[in-house]
Motif scaffolding. Structure first.
Motif, PDB file in Angstrom:
ATOM      1  N   LEU A   1      -4.183  -6.393  12.933  1.00 43.46           N
ATOM      2  CA  LEU A   1      -3.946  -5.452  11.851  1.00 43.46           C
ATOM      3  C   LEU A   1      -2.532  -4.906  12.027  1.00 43.46           C
ATOM      4  N   TYR A   2      -1.885  -4.609  10.928  1.00 44.45           N
ATOM      5  CA  TYR A   2      -0.570  -4.000  11.026  1.00 44.45           C
ATOM      6  C   TYR A   2      -0.684  -2.579  10.509  1.00 44.45           C
ATOM      7  N   GLU A   3      -0.040  -1.673  11.211  1.00 47.32           N
ATOM      8  CA  GLU A   3      -0.090  -0.284  10.810  1.00 47.32           C
ATOM      9  C   GLU A   3       1.327   0.154  10.484  1.00 47.32           C
ATOM     10  N   VAL A   4       1.470   0.739   9.314  1.00 44.75           N
ATOM     11  CA  VAL A   4       2.790   1.185   8.896  1.00 44.75           C
ATOM     12  C   VAL A   4       2.747   2.696   8.713  1.00 44.75           C
ATOM     13  N   LEU A   5       3.709   3.363   9.335  1.00 46.44           N
ATOM     14  CA  LEU A   5       3.833   4.808   9.171  1.00 46.44           C
ATOM     15  C   LEU A   5       4.930   5.032   8.140  1.00 46.44           C
ATOM     16  N   ALA A   6       4.583   5.707   7.025  1.00 46.98           N
ATOM     17  CA  ALA A   6       5.572   5.840   5.964  1.00 46.98           C
ATOM     18  C   ALA A   6       5.658   7.281   5.463  1.00 46.98           C
ATOM     19  N   ALA A   7       6.752   7.574   4.788  1.00 53.04           N
ATOM     20  CA  ALA A   7       6.938   8.921   4.235  1.00 53.04           C
ATOM     21  C   ALA A   7       7.674   8.803   2.907  1.00 53.04           C
ATOM     22  N   GLU A   8       7.684   9.880   2.162  1.00 57.26           N
ATOM     23  CA  GLU A   8       8.463   9.871   0.932  1.00 57.26           C
ATOM     24  C   GLU A   8       9.934   9.980   1.290  1.00 57.26           C
TER      25      GLU A   8
ATOM     26  N   LEU B   1       0.851  -1.208   0.000  1.00 56.58           N
ATOM     27  CA  LEU B   1       0.000   0.000   0.000  1.00 56.58           C
ATOM     28  C   LEU B   1       0.880   1.250   0.000  1.00 56.58           C
ATOM     29  N   VAL B   2       1.935   1.194   0.817  1.00 61.21           N
ATOM     30  CA  VAL B   2       2.871   2.320   0.895  1.00 61.21           C
ATOM     31  C   VAL B   2       3.491   2.573  -0.482  1.00 61.21           C
TER      32      VAL B   2
END
Ligand SMILES: Nc1nc2c(ncn2[C@@H]2O[C@H](COP(=O)(O)OP(=O)(O)O)[C@@H](O)[C@H]2O)c(=O)[nH]1
Ligand SMILES: [Mg+2]
Length: 368
Positions: free
Chosen positions: A47-54, A17-18
């Motif tokens: 559920l797994y939560e991923v914090l992402a950035a460019e 998704l990221v």
């Protein structure tokens, strides 16, 4: 810097998704496992939560990795790193997360063995408390052992040394085809030939000629007398005739628990007995719902003991636990095949726990 949260049921899914959102240059800032809410939240898929950035220049290490292993897919590496982060969190930061995964696995195992979900949850609750109070090492082995112990302590079995001593009159009741007659033959052979007891057999199964003949054959082979009874009066006389016996085993016709007239006839036959030690015979291959219905309906005859037959044919044994829990009766014997007299064993809590805990199930591979 644009930061965004992504949720999915697995890390690779979240990472993809990221990737879809930020492209392959995205960086993963943080990963966590989150739980869904609700009463049964602890047993639902996580559920797994991923914090992402460019990507910013700080993300260089990823590029170096890529150069070192030119064939490796960047998103795979990111997924691996994210997974490692989750594991690190589970093992060190949130001990509770790892614990709940183990207990969830155990819960699924029990349900897979056909324990009623409510009872499985209750058992898990018990071993969770045990884990806390003992400050136990939380691994699969400990959980299995704790479950085994808890199951074994909650199943009531008879002390083998008292079998046949409490009462000399033992009627077998139950549905058709569960193995009542075969079990009587096995017990007769064991008591008469091995324990050298004086045994008499009474049969009230006069509906089919073959049924009487089946038992007569065994009685002759073993060398014990058989009496056939048709009425409650006959029953009284038969028991009087066998007064000198250590043990009187009584075979009855299979009754459908749904047929109340049949049940009343059976009750009338057995009501003339003085303190009988009545055994309900049920097959381990019957679904738990029916087993409990059978156990309830046969209550009109009042029995204290249960024999579980055909454990050799069953593929799960949670039904024994369900039945024991609902009836609070004593499980006396398990039968495990058609051979007379060998295929019978005295029921023991540890053996039943072995059966329930010995099912095939990939404890370590199970996820969610
Ligand atoms: N596999 C297996 N078959 C059994 C067992 N006990 C009885 N049987 C078989 O089940 C069938 C019915 O047994 P029977 O004693 O006549 O049942 P009843 O109608 O309850 O008296 C027979 O073919 C028996 O050999 C057991 O423990 N395992
Ligand atoms: Mg029979």
């Amino acid at each position: 810097l644009i930061v965004k949260r992504f949720k999915a049921e697995s890390i690779p899914e979240a990472v993809s998704l990221v990737k879809n959102h930020f492209g392959s240059n995205a960086i993963i800032l943080e990963t966590r496992k989150v739980r869904k809410r609700g009463v049964f939240g602890r047993f639902r898929r996580p559920l797994y939560e991923v914090l992402a950035a460019e990507e910013t220049p700080v993300a260089k290490p990823y590029e170096q990795d890529k150069k070192a292993a030119p064939d490796a897919d960047l998103s795979q590496i990111q997924a691996d790193i994210a997974e490692i982060k989750v594991n690190v969190c589970q093992n060190f930061k949130h001990g509770g997360e790892k614990l709940s995964h183990l207990f969830k696995t155990a819960y699924h195992y029990l349900v897979e063995q056909d324990l009623e979900p409510d009872l499985a949850e209750q058992l898990i609750g018990e071993i969770q408390r045990k884990a806390k109070s003992e400050n136990a090492p939380l691994d699969v082995e400990w959980v299995k052992k704790a479950l085994h112990e808890t199951i074994a302590t909650s199943i009531k079995c008879v002390d083998p040394s008292t079998i046949g001593e409490k009462s000399a009159v033992i009627p077998m009741i139950g549905p058709t085809g569960v193995g009542k007659t075969t079990t009587i033959a096995k017990l007769t052979a064991n008591f008469a030939m091995l324990a050298k007891k004086k045994v008499g057999i009474v049969t009230a199964d006069t509906y089919r000629i073959a049924a009487v003949e089946q038992l007569k054959t065994y009685a002759d082979l073993i060398g014990v007398p058989l009496m056939v009874v048709y009425t409650p009066d006959d029953m009284k006389k038969a028991v009087q005739t066998f007064q000198d016996k250590d043990l009187i085993l009584i075979d009855t016709a299979g009754r459908s628990q749904k047929h109340s007239l049949q049940m009343k006839e059976l009750k009338a036959l057995l009501d003339v007995l003085d303190h009988p030690e009545t055994h309900l015979v049920v097959s381990a291959t019957t679904r738990s719902k029916e087993l409990i219905n059978i156990a309830d309906r046969f209550e009109i005859i009042s029995y204290d003991n249960i024999i579980v037959s055909k454990i050799d044919e069953a593929i799960s044994y949670g039904c024994i636990y369900n039945l024991g829990y609902h009836t609070n009766k004593t499980v006396t014997y398990l039968t495990n095949g058609q051979n007379v007299p060998d295929d019978i064993e005295v029921a023991e809590p540890n053996r039943i726990a072995d059966l329930i805990m010995g099912g095939r199930f990939a404890w370590t591979k199970h996820k969610g």
